[in-house]
Design a protein around this motif. Structure first.
Motif, PDB file in Angstrom:
ATOM      1  N   GLU A 185       0.817  -1.212   0.000  1.00  9.69           N
ATOM      2  CA  GLU A 185       0.000   0.000   0.000  1.00  9.69           C
ATOM      3  C   GLU A 185       0.852   1.264   0.000  1.00  9.69           C
ATOM      4  O   GLU A 185       0.322   2.363  -0.127  1.00  9.69           O
ATOM      5  CB  GLU A 185      -0.920   0.005   1.224  1.00  9.69           C
ATOM      6  CG  GLU A 185      -1.919  -1.153   1.245  1.00  9.69           C
ATOM      7  CD  GLU A 185      -2.746  -1.167   2.529  1.00  9.69           C
ATOM      8  OE1 GLU A 185      -2.692  -0.156   3.268  1.00  9.69           O
ATOM      9  OE2 GLU A 185      -3.431  -2.169   2.777  1.00  9.69           O
ATOM     10  N   LEU A 186       2.169   1.101   0.153  1.00  9.41           N
ATOM     11  CA  LEU A 186       3.048   2.269   0.208  1.00  9.41           C
ATOM     12  C   LEU A 186       3.231   2.878  -1.173  1.00  9.41           C
ATOM     13  O   LEU A 186       3.447   2.163  -2.154  1.00  9.41           O
ATOM     14  CB  LEU A 186       4.413   1.878   0.778  1.00  9.41           C
ATOM     15  CG  LEU A 186       4.440   1.335   2.211  1.00  9.41           C
ATOM     16  CD1 LEU A 186       5.865   0.945   2.584  1.00  9.41           C
ATOM     17  CD2 LEU A 186       3.881   2.353   3.198  1.00  9.41           C
ATOM     18  N   ALA A 187       3.190   4.191  -1.226  1.00  5.58           N
ATOM     19  CA  ALA A 187       3.426   4.875  -2.500  1.00  5.58           C
ATOM     20  C   ALA A 187       4.902   4.859  -2.861  1.00  5.58           C
ATOM     21  O   ALA A 187       5.269   4.721  -4.028  1.00  5.58           O
ATOM     22  CB  ALA A 187       2.912   6.316  -2.417  1.00  5.58           C
ATOM     23  N   HIS A 188       5.782   4.982  -1.842  1.00  4.54           N
ATOM     24  CA  HIS A 188       7.223   5.053  -2.110  1.00  4.54           C
ATOM     25  C   HIS A 188       7.989   4.231  -1.075  1.00  4.54           C
ATOM     26  O   HIS A 188       8.633   4.795  -0.175  1.00  4.54           O
ATOM     27  CB  HIS A 188       7.694   6.511  -2.097  1.00  4.54           C
ATOM     28  CG  HIS A 188       7.049   7.360  -3.152  1.00  4.54           C
ATOM     29  ND1 HIS A 188       7.331   7.217  -4.494  1.00  4.54           N
ATOM     30  CD2 HIS A 188       6.103   8.325  -3.059  1.00  4.54           C
ATOM     31  CE1 HIS A 188       6.601   8.076  -5.180  1.00  4.54           C
ATOM     32  NE2 HIS A 188       5.849   8.754  -4.348  1.00  4.54           N
ATOM     33  N   PRO A 189       7.951   2.915  -1.197  1.00  4.38           N
ATOM     34  CA  PRO A 189       8.654   2.069  -0.221  1.00  4.38           C
ATOM     35  C   PRO A 189      10.162   2.281  -0.227  1.00  4.38           C
ATOM     36  O   PRO A 189      10.830   2.000   0.766  1.00  4.38           O
ATOM     37  CB  PRO A 189       8.285   0.646  -0.659  1.00  4.38           C
ATOM     38  CG  PRO A 189       7.922   0.768  -2.112  1.00  4.38           C
ATOM     39  CD  PRO A 189       7.279   2.106  -2.241  1.00  4.38           C
ATOM     40  N   GLU A 190      10.708   2.788  -1.348  1.00  3.15           N
ATOM     41  CA  GLU A 190      12.157   3.008  -1.402  1.00  3.15           C
ATOM     42  C   GLU A 190      12.613   4.055  -0.385  1.00  3.15           C
ATOM     43  O   GLU A 190      13.759   4.014   0.086  1.00  3.15           O
ATOM     44  CB  GLU A 190      12.585   3.417  -2.807  1.00  3.15           C
ATOM     45  CG  GLU A 190      12.093   4.770  -3.291  1.00  3.15           C
ATOM     46  CD  GLU A 190      10.684   4.763  -3.851  1.00  3.15           C
ATOM     47  OE1 GLU A 190      10.234   5.812  -4.351  1.00  3.15           O
ATOM     48  OE2 GLU A 190      10.015   3.702  -3.780  1.00  3.15           O
ATOM     49  N   LEU A 191      11.725   4.980  -0.012  1.00  3.63           N
ATOM     50  CA  LEU A 191      12.088   5.980   0.995  1.00  3.63           C
ATOM     51  C   LEU A 191      12.240   5.333   2.366  1.00  3.63           C
ATOM     52  O   LEU A 191      13.043   5.796   3.184  1.00  3.63           O
ATOM     53  CB  LEU A 191      11.040   7.091   1.031  1.00  3.63           C
ATOM     54  CG  LEU A 191      10.939   7.959  -0.227  1.00  3.63           C
ATOM     55  CD1 LEU A 191       9.894   9.047  -0.050  1.00  3.63           C
ATOM     56  CD2 LEU A 191      12.288   8.572  -0.596  1.00  3.63           C
ATOM     57  N   LEU A 192      11.493   4.278   2.630  1.00  3.02           N
ATOM     58  CA  LEU A 192      11.668   3.556   3.883  1.00  3.02           C
ATOM     59  C   LEU A 192      13.016   2.837   3.902  1.00  3.02           C
ATOM     60  O   LEU A 192      13.717   2.826   4.922  1.00  3.02           O
ATOM     61  CB  LEU A 192      10.524   2.566   4.092  1.00  3.02           C
ATOM     62  CG  LEU A 192      10.611   1.694   5.349  1.00  3.02           C
ATOM     63  CD1 LEU A 192      10.871   2.523   6.593  1.00  3.02           C
ATOM     64  CD2 LEU A 192       9.325   0.876   5.516  1.00  3.02           C
ATOM     65  N   VAL A 193      13.409   2.244   2.775  1.00  3.98           N
ATOM     66  CA  VAL A 193      14.715   1.579   2.708  1.00  3.98           C
ATOM     67  C   VAL A 193      15.831   2.594   2.924  1.00  3.98           C
ATOM     68  O   VAL A 193      16.791   2.338   3.670  1.00  3.98           O
ATOM     69  CB  VAL A 193      14.888   0.853   1.360  1.00  3.98           C
ATOM     70  CG1 VAL A 193      16.286   0.245   1.254  1.00  3.98           C
ATOM     71  CG2 VAL A 193      13.833  -0.237   1.197  1.00  3.98           C
ATOM     72  N   THR A 226       9.892  13.146   4.488  1.00  2.00           N
ATOM     73  CA  THR A 226       9.512  11.789   4.882  1.00  2.00           C
ATOM     74  C   THR A 226      10.671  11.064   5.539  1.00  2.00           C
ATOM     75  O   THR A 226      10.524  10.446   6.600  1.00  2.00           O
ATOM     76  CB  THR A 226       9.024  10.998   3.656  1.00  2.00           C
ATOM     77  OG1 THR A 226       7.850  11.614   3.131  1.00  2.00           O
ATOM     78  CG2 THR A 226       8.713   9.553   4.024  1.00  2.00           C
ATOM     79  N   VAL A 227      11.849  11.137   4.925  1.00  4.12           N
ATOM     80  CA  VAL A 227      13.024  10.461   5.480  1.00  4.12           C
ATOM     81  C   VAL A 227      13.400  11.072   6.831  1.00  4.12           C
ATOM     82  O   VAL A 227      13.703  10.345   7.795  1.00  4.12           O
ATOM     83  CB  VAL A 227      14.202  10.528   4.487  1.00  4.12           C
ATOM     84  CG1 VAL A 227      15.484   9.964   5.116  1.00  4.12           C
ATOM     85  CG2 VAL A 227      13.867   9.757   3.205  1.00  4.12           C
ATOM     86  N   GLN A 228      13.392  12.381   6.917  1.00  6.51           N
ATOM     87  CA  GLN A 228      13.704  13.042   8.192  1.00  6.51           C
ATOM     88  C   GLN A 228      12.739  12.597   9.287  1.00  6.51           C
ATOM     89  O   GLN A 228      13.152  12.298  10.420  1.00  6.51           O
ATOM     90  CB  GLN A 228      13.633  14.566   8.030  1.00  6.51           C
ATOM     91  CG  GLN A 228      14.755  15.169   7.212  1.00  6.51           C
ATOM     92  CD  GLN A 228      14.509  16.640   6.906  1.00  6.51           C
ATOM     93  OE1 GLN A 228      13.363  17.089   6.836  1.00  6.51           O
ATOM     94  NE2 GLN A 228      15.578  17.382   6.694  1.00  6.51           N
ATOM     95  N   PHE A 229      11.468  12.565   8.957  1.00  3.31           N
ATOM     96  CA  PHE A 229      10.455  12.182   9.937  1.00  3.31           C
ATOM     97  C   PHE A 229      10.682  10.752  10.432  1.00  3.31           C
ATOM     98  O   PHE A 229      10.636  10.481  11.644  1.00  3.31           O
ATOM     99  CB  PHE A 229       9.060  12.313   9.328  1.00  3.31           C
ATOM    100  CG  PHE A 229       7.961  11.828  10.234  1.00  3.31           C
ATOM    101  CD1 PHE A 229       7.411  12.678  11.185  1.00  3.31           C
ATOM    102  CD2 PHE A 229       7.490  10.526  10.156  1.00  3.31           C
ATOM    103  CE1 PHE A 229       6.405  12.239  12.033  1.00  3.31           C
ATOM    104  CE2 PHE A 229       6.490  10.072  11.000  1.00  3.31           C
ATOM    105  CZ  PHE A 229       5.948  10.936  11.942  1.00  3.31           C
TER     106      PHE A 229
END
Length: 862
Positions: free
Chosen positions: A462-470, A510-513
């Motif tokens: 469901e994630l729009a941008h899972p690469e940002l989590l990685v 997003t990454v900072q958060f």
């Protein structure tokens, strides 16, 4: 066409005189070829001269034709493209137009090709437009092989260059090599797979000209150095080719047609033409055939070597072989560090490994480059984000990058935690390995979810941008090189990386958060009373939107699991999941209740950083009456853009902003003053262009300003393929429909008439009303099969029942649409009677029997 556009300017002409008529020029070229062939000298050089004479004739005919309406290029293909045109060979041509043909282009084509046919030659012409090369004609391998040898003759040279860029891709090369291998096996089987034919076909037989061409083609498309490293010297290959071409030239002259079989009857004449010595014809033939078999053996051995040794192209200067993914030219690769990441990406995509030789090249050269050298342009930076998508093999390749020294050169911040030991009697691994294990755990949730964790695994998709989590996981603990608050230090170090990568503001936030708050969810779940609504409300306020909740939930799960195999117990999983569900409900069921407070801190930050062209009054006036979640949803730069979009909005105005996003997605923003059916008309226009709405938000201020935001995917690539007129046409239609000048129902009717079949229902429609979760709104949730124009029909029914939509949350899961509307009627929540009537209308429509549904379906039945 000007001389600068042509491949080589000039027409067929006599030395020092006027242009020679094409027929006379062609006759002269053929006569010269016959004389050369009869002398036994029509080898590579002679065939090249003959091809050049034909080039001049084609240029003359091209120039004499009525000019086309658009850029066009005449391109030689196959043997003609290689300048190996024999006397009766087909003249293979590609006539390439920049775009779709117009009537004047057809006149040009007739004026160009008809005189060529009148010369009595066999022309194998292909007529294409540039867009045809966006996809590969996989069912036409002979045509693809001919394209490999494409050579410009006349017309627009830049058009030819664009064709080369579109055609020559690693995927195309891999397919062509595979197709060539199949064609080669079929051809050899016709001759019982042996070179030693007593009456050989000098073109088709094993060891013939096709084998030589195949060897050169495979090498050119995979590894150009193969022929220099093979068992046969390149000079011997050239000698073999020249010999076979001289034989073929004689066969054409003697047979007066495209004849390539060296029959018994023609062997004596051919040996005589080639000047073989001997008192008797038999001696001359035996000597010639001995040479033929020697050269055929050379061609056959070279092809066998190339076929065995050639890597499969998987990227620019990257190939796949039995030893793994490797650089084709290591010397070239050593000078291009921005291409190294593609090596590891190819290993993931092809379920392979990076070869030891390629890893050695990286080890030997990595220290020569700084972090910026690996991502010098936007393409390289986008490739990194694509590489970080969770896929099977990502952890393995990141670990390999770490081992060979590439990871710390790309991200120097990671060096601080390499082999770092934190003695807390809690973690079981070094900090760098713990970090990589978090990514492995995320990868498993995405690809092979462990039993019992399917509920978390479902969130990944469901994630729009899972690469940002990685990316966040990769940096979430880099601050542990210090003993104190590592989260703040990790954010600081991650900021350095994101500045180098020039991440977009919303990506950066997003990454900072995530890094800043990567411990927050576990603390709330394990150390707070989550049964207390206030605890959940505060946690929801921190997150703001459900996307961040999903990201942080997954980050927490994989981070805890990476501490040790025993740390993430079933009890902790249950606590995390319960907090996720409660927070999700808090976020989604009371979205529109909390309005922006002019005193809140993030609004102050927005005002302090405003650009010079926006006043504080303009920003606060725009935000007045919008829900608080808008500040997290839009991001700072998007909010500024929306303020500009709302300037000077008048009663009949519709301000539109359309911009591309990642992976083929687009974002549409519409600002207008409220009017009937506004939201449904926007939905209808998007669907009428064949686009799928992924999610959307509709917000209305007390002053009547409407802000609609949609994310959609353009599956037919209409906007991409029409970059100039496409967006403008879309906006024109949107304004026309909203203004009542165009009928969206008619557009949807035409679109649906083109659908091959109606989708079979997979889910029973569900309509649910909730009057408890929100203080101001009735929340309407609809679950139904996704279908063309579904949102248009739903929102139209809502409007017909006198209800106003203040906020809508759109989500699509596979073929299922889940839409949540925050609605009122006359400024209040819906009464039970109104809910009952609206539910009945919606269910009738979802069942296909409602008037609003039928009004644009009726044409299909007529």
């Amino acid at each position: 066409m000007s001389d600068s556009q042509a491949g080589t300017s000039g027409a067929a002409s006599a030395p020092g005189g006027p242009a020679v008529p094409p027929a006379a020029a062609f006759d002269a070229a053929r006569h010269e070829f016959r004389e050369t062939a009869n002398a036994g000298l029509a080898g590579r050089a002679a065939l090249g001269r003959y091809a050049e004479r034909v080039d001049a004739i084609i240029r003359q005919l091209f120039t004499a034709a009525l000019p086309a309406a658009q850029p066009v290029s005449a391109i030689a293909l196959g043997g003609y493209g290689r300048r190996q045109l024999c006397l009766y060979s087909d003249i293979d041509l590609l006539v390439l137009f920049e775009g779709p043909m117009q009537p004047r282009d057809e006149e040009f084509l007739r004026g160009f090709l008809n005189p060529l046919w009148d010369l009595g030659v066999v022309v194998g012409q292909q007529v294409r437009e540039l867009a045809d090369f966006d996809t590969l004609e996989v069912d036409n391998p002979e045509y693809l092989l001919a394209l490999v040898d494409a050579r410009p003759i006349a017309g627009d040279r830049s058009l030819f260059e664009r064709f080369l860029t579109a055609f020559h891709t690693p995927a195309a090369h891999a397919h062509i090599v595979a197709s060539l291998t199949d064609l080669m096996a079929t051809r050899h089987a016709r001759f019982n797979d042996t070179v030693y034919q007593l009456e050989p076909d000098v073109k088709e037989s094993p060891g013939g000209l096709r084998d030589l061409t195949a060897a050169r083609t495979i090498a050119a498309l995979t590894d150009p150095s193969l022929l220099t490293r093979g068992p046969v010297d390149v000079a011997r290959l050239d000698e073999a080719e020249d010999h076979l071409l001289r034989i073929r030239a004689v066969l054409h002259v003697e047979a007066r047609r495209n004849h390539n079989v060296l029959t018994y009857e023609l062997q004596e004449k051919t040996a005589e033409r080639l000047g073989y010595p001997g008192a008797h014809a038999r001696q001359r033939v035996e000597r010639m055939m001995s040479d033929y078999f020697r050269h055929a053996r050379t061609a056959n051995r070279s092809l066998a070597w190339v076929h065995t040794a050639a890597p499969i192209p998987v990227g620019s200067n990257i190939g796949r072989s039995e030893r793994g993914i490797r650089f084709i030219d290591p010397v070239k690769a050593a000078q291009q560090p921005e291409t190294w990441l593609r090596l590891f990406d190819a290993a993931i995509e092809h379920e392979s490994v990076v070869s030891d030789a390629a890893l050695a090249t990286i080890r030997q050269n990595a220290s020569r480059y700084g972090a910026e050298d690996f991502f010098p342009h936007a393409k390289a930076r986008n490739e990194l984000l694509q590489f970080l998508r969770p896929r099977a093999g990502l952890y393995t390749q990141l670990s390999e990058m770490h081992e060979c020294g590439l990871l710390t050169q790309m991200f120097p911040e990671f060096e601080a935690i390499s082999w770092r030991v934190v003695r807390d009697f809690y973690h079981k691994y070094t900090v760098d390995e713990h970090t990589l294990l978090t990514i492995r755990n995320f990868e498993r949730l995405a690809t092979a979810c462990p039993a019992g964790r399917e509920r978390f695994g479902s969130l990944v998709h469901e994630l729009a941008h899972p690469e940002l989590l990685v990316l966040s996981l990769l940096f979430h603990d880099v601050g542990k090189w210090r003993e104190d608050d590592h989260a703040s230090e990790s954010v600081r170090m991650a900021d350095q990386m994101m500045t180098r990568l020039r991440l977009a503001p919303e990506q950066r936030e997003t990454v900072q958060f995530l890094i800043k708050n990567h411990l927050r969810m576990s603390r709330v779940a394990f150390h707070r009373d989550t049964e207390d609504p206030e605890i959940v409300r505060q946690f929801a306020a921190l997150l703001g939107i459900e996307e961040r909740l999903k990201l942080l939930c997954l980050m927490t799960v994989v981070d805890i699991e990476a501490v040790s195999p025993e740390t993430l117990t079933p009890w902790k999983e249950e606590l995390l999941w319960r907090l996720y569900v409660d927070t999700y409900n808090e976020l989604t069921l009371s979205y529109a209740d909390e309005l922006i407070d002019q005193r809140q801190s993030n609004l102050s930050e927005l005002l302090e950083n405003r650009p010079d062209d926006l006043t504080e009054v303009a920003i606060t006036g725009f935000l007045e009456g919008l829900p608080q979640r808008y500040l997290q949803l839009a991001g700072r730069d998007a909010i500024y853009a929306h303020v500009r979009l709302s300037r000077n909005i008048a009663r009949d105005d519709v301000h539109v902003k359309l911009e591309p996003k990642a992976e083929g997605n687009w974002e549409l923003t519409v600002v207008s003053l409220d009017r009937p059916y506004l939201f449904s008309n926007v939905c209808g226009v998007i669907s009428s262009f064949g686009m799928d709405i992924l999610r959307g938000h509709a917000m209305t201020t007390p002053g009547g300003m409407v802000l609609d935001m949609f994310q959609f995917v353009d599956r037919e690539r209409y906007l991409e393929l029409n970059p100039d007129e496409g967006p403008e046409r879309f906006a024109e239609v949107l304004r026309g429909v909203i203004g009542g000048r165009q009928d969206v129902t008619e557009r949807l009717r035409r679109r649906e008439a083109g659908v091959l079949h109606r989708a079979v229902a997979r889910h029973t429609p569900m309509v649910h009303f909730d009057n408890q979760s929100s203080r101001r709104y009735t929340i309407l949730e609809i679950n139904a099969d996704d279908a063309l124009g579904l949102l248009y029909r739903i929102s139209r029914i809502i409007s017909k029942n006198g209800c106003d939509v203040d906020l809508v949350l759109i989500s699509t899961e596979g073929r299922k649409a889940i839409d949540v509307f925050h609605i009122t009627r006359a400024g209040a929540k819906l009464s039970s009677d109104t809910q009952q009537a609206l539910r009945a209308d919606l269910l009738r429509m979802l069942g296909g029997s409602d008037e609003a549904d039928q009004e644009y379906r009726s044409a299909q039945q007529g």
